[in-house]
Design a protein around this motif. Structure first.
Motif, PDB file in Angstrom:
ATOM      1  N   GLU A   3       0.838  -1.198   0.000  1.00  0.00           N
ATOM      2  CA  GLU A   3       0.000   0.000   0.000  1.00  0.00           C
ATOM      3  C   GLU A   3       0.874   1.249   0.000  1.00  0.00           C
ATOM      4  OE1 GLU A   3      -3.033   0.230   3.014  1.00  0.00           O
ATOM      5  OE2 GLU A   3      -4.033   1.800   1.842  1.00  0.00           O
ATOM      6  N   LEU A   4       0.592   2.139  -0.931  1.00  0.00           N
ATOM      7  CA  LEU A   4       1.259   3.448  -0.958  1.00  0.00           C
ATOM      8  C   LEU A   4       0.217   4.500  -0.610  1.00  0.00           C
ATOM      9  CD1 LEU A   4       2.887   1.713  -3.228  1.00  0.00           C
ATOM     10  CD2 LEU A   4       3.777   3.941  -3.886  1.00  0.00           C
ATOM     11  N   LYS A   5       0.583   5.367   0.327  1.00  0.00           N
ATOM     12  CA  LYS A   5      -0.329   6.445   0.712  1.00  0.00           C
ATOM     13  C   LYS A   5       0.363   7.779   0.526  1.00  0.00           C
ATOM     14  CE  LYS A   5      -2.704   3.980   4.460  1.00  0.00           C
ATOM     15  NZ  LYS A   5      -2.764   3.919   5.938  1.00  0.00           N
ATOM     16  N   ASN A   6      -0.077   8.522  -0.457  1.00  0.00           N
ATOM     17  CA  ASN A   6       0.392   9.902  -0.671  1.00  0.00           C
ATOM     18  C   ASN A   6       1.909  10.022  -0.649  1.00  0.00           C
ATOM     19  OD1 ASN A   6      -2.293  10.133   1.381  1.00  0.00           O
ATOM     20  ND2 ASN A   6      -2.397  11.173  -0.599  1.00  0.00           N
ATOM     21  N   VAL A   7       2.557   9.183  -1.449  1.00  0.00           N
ATOM     22  CA  VAL A   7       4.021   9.179  -1.468  1.00  0.00           C
ATOM     23  C   VAL A   7       4.550  10.279  -2.403  1.00  0.00           C
ATOM     24  CG1 VAL A   7       6.069   7.841  -2.099  1.00  0.00           C
ATOM     25  CG2 VAL A   7       4.147   6.727  -0.928  1.00  0.00           C
ATOM     26  N   SER A   8       5.427  11.120  -1.860  1.00  0.00           N
ATOM     27  CA  SER A   8       6.088  12.145  -2.677  1.00  0.00           C
ATOM     28  C   SER A   8       7.588  12.055  -2.460  1.00  0.00           C
ATOM     29  CB  SER A   8       5.607  13.550  -2.306  1.00  0.00           C
ATOM     30  OG  SER A   8       4.276  13.748  -2.728  1.00  0.00           O
ATOM     31  N   VAL A  16       9.846  14.105  -8.190  1.00  0.00           N
ATOM     32  CA  VAL A  16       9.819  12.945  -9.082  1.00  0.00           C
ATOM     33  C   VAL A  16       8.684  11.971  -8.748  1.00  0.00           C
ATOM     34  CG1 VAL A  16      12.217  13.058  -9.824  1.00  0.00           C
ATOM     35  CG2 VAL A  16      11.666  11.815  -7.749  1.00  0.00           C
ATOM     36  N   LEU A  17       8.110  12.074  -7.547  1.00  0.00           N
ATOM     37  CA  LEU A  17       6.876  11.345  -7.231  1.00  0.00           C
ATOM     38  C   LEU A  17       5.928  12.350  -6.597  1.00  0.00           C
ATOM     39  CD1 LEU A  17       8.170   7.957  -5.711  1.00  0.00           C
ATOM     40  CD2 LEU A  17       7.354   8.373  -8.040  1.00  0.00           C
ATOM     41  N   ASN A  18       4.712  12.383  -7.117  1.00  0.00           N
ATOM     42  CA  ASN A  18       3.770  13.412  -6.690  1.00  0.00           C
ATOM     43  C   ASN A  18       2.509  12.779  -6.102  1.00  0.00           C
ATOM     44  OD1 ASN A  18       2.005  15.555  -6.450  1.00  0.00           O
ATOM     45  ND2 ASN A  18       2.491  16.451  -8.448  1.00  0.00           N
ATOM     46  N   ASN A  19       2.517  12.634  -4.789  1.00  0.00           N
ATOM     47  CA  ASN A  19       1.315  12.207  -4.083  1.00  0.00           C
ATOM     48  C   ASN A  19       0.750  10.883  -4.622  1.00  0.00           C
ATOM     49  OD1 ASN A  19      -0.214  13.024  -1.897  1.00  0.00           O
ATOM     50  ND2 ASN A  19      -1.849  13.829  -3.193  1.00  0.00           N
ATOM     51  N   GLY A 213       5.898  12.540 -11.997  1.00  0.00           N
ATOM     52  CA  GLY A 213       5.675  11.505 -10.996  1.00  0.00           C
ATOM     53  C   GLY A 213       4.264  11.393 -10.484  1.00  0.00           C
ATOM     54  N   LYS A 214       3.313  11.689 -11.360  1.00  0.00           N
ATOM     55  CA  LYS A 214       1.910  11.588 -10.960  1.00  0.00           C
ATOM     56  C   LYS A 214       1.302  10.299 -11.511  1.00  0.00           C
ATOM     57  CE  LYS A 214      -1.515  15.078 -10.553  1.00  0.00           C
ATOM     58  NZ  LYS A 214      -1.368  15.665  -9.237  1.00  0.00           N
TER      59      LYS A 214
END
Ligand code: ADP
Ligand code: MG
Length: 243
Positions: A3-8, A16-19, A213-214
């Motif tokens: 599970e990924l939760k709001n990873v930035s 490079v990773l946006n939420n 990264g969205k």
């Protein structure tokens, strides 16, 4: 399972990773697609903590990857990873490549590790090559050894980062066949690939990422390929180029 939760994540000022948020259930095969530089490699490397991230939470089989107290080497030993460029140890034989991490990381005995490694080498059809060095094998064979090596660790999930992108076209099929077999046996897999034939055949879901990264799409394979009109303009543009 994951599970990924709001990873930035940022490299300096560059995001490079946006939420990013998603959930991967046991037995799912999730294909990650998207243009170059959209953060696909970064995304899957955060899952086994090869890349740190500044915001959000990641859980792998109940283990909090974001928690500084988590034993990361232990987590990594349970998450198999296969890269574009095989990354076998060139100075070790196939057998040694298959057993070294089992012995050093999992503490298995040499004979136990050997039995395990050879079982998976047979699975990928390369038992006859057990005493060779990686340089004596074709690219497709090396990648199959890399998959067998990852499987020898008895991972709970397998992450693949463009496993066929560096291969000559005639070798792509043999590697995809191994991956299809794994998927059909119920292995939980996350696969960064441009092989949309593979995605359609065994993918349960597609995550499509865009530059910055969205996560632009996160839907079932049927939905992704079956309803192009429902896709974002960026996704359609991308699919037009690769299909
Ligand atoms: P993809 O796998 O989709 O091609 P990546 O995850 O490799 O994308 O990269 C995402 C973005 O992060 C790109 O803009 C890339 O240039 C940048 N990036 C990747 N690694 C680094 C790094 N070590 N330092 C700075 N920027 C990086
Ligand atoms: Mg990449």
């Amino acid at each position: 399972m994951i599970e990924l939760k709001n990873v930035s994540k940022w490299y300096g000022q560059v995001q490079v990773l946006n939420n990013c948020s998603t959930r991967i259930e046991k037995g799912e095969v999730v294909v990650v697609a998207g243009p170059s530089g959209s953060g696909k490699s970064t995304l899957i490397k955060t899952i086994n903590a090869l890349e740190p991230f500044q915001k959000g939470e990641i859980w792998v089989d109940g283990v909090p990857v974001h928690d500084p107290k988590t034993n990361l080497p232990k987590l990594r030993s349970r998450v198999g990873m296969v890269f574009q460029h095989f990354e076998l140890f060139p100075h070790l034989t196939v057998t040694e490549n298959l057993t070294i991490a089992q012995i050093k990381v999992l503490g298995r005995s040499k004979s136990d590790a050997l039995a395990h490694g050879l079982k998976y080498l047979e699975r990928v059809g390369l038992l006859a090559h057990k005493d060779k060095f990686p340089g004596q094998l074709s690219g497709g064979q090396q990648q199959r050894v890399a998959i067998a090596r990852a499987l020898s660790m008895d991972p709970i999930v397998m992450l693949f980062d463009e496993p066929t992108s560096a291969l000559d076209p005639e070798m792509v099929g043999e590697v995809l066949d191994v991956m299809v077999g794994l998927a059909n046996e119920g292995m939980t897999m996350m696969v960064v690939t441009h092989e949309m034939g593979f995605a359609r055949k065994v993918g349960s879901r597609v995550i499509f990422m865009d530059v910055g990264g969205k996560i632009l799409e996160d839907c079932s394979t049927e939905e992704f390929f079956g309803h192009p009109d429902g896709r974002q303009p960026r996704t359609k543009e991308f699919l037009h180029k690769i299909l």
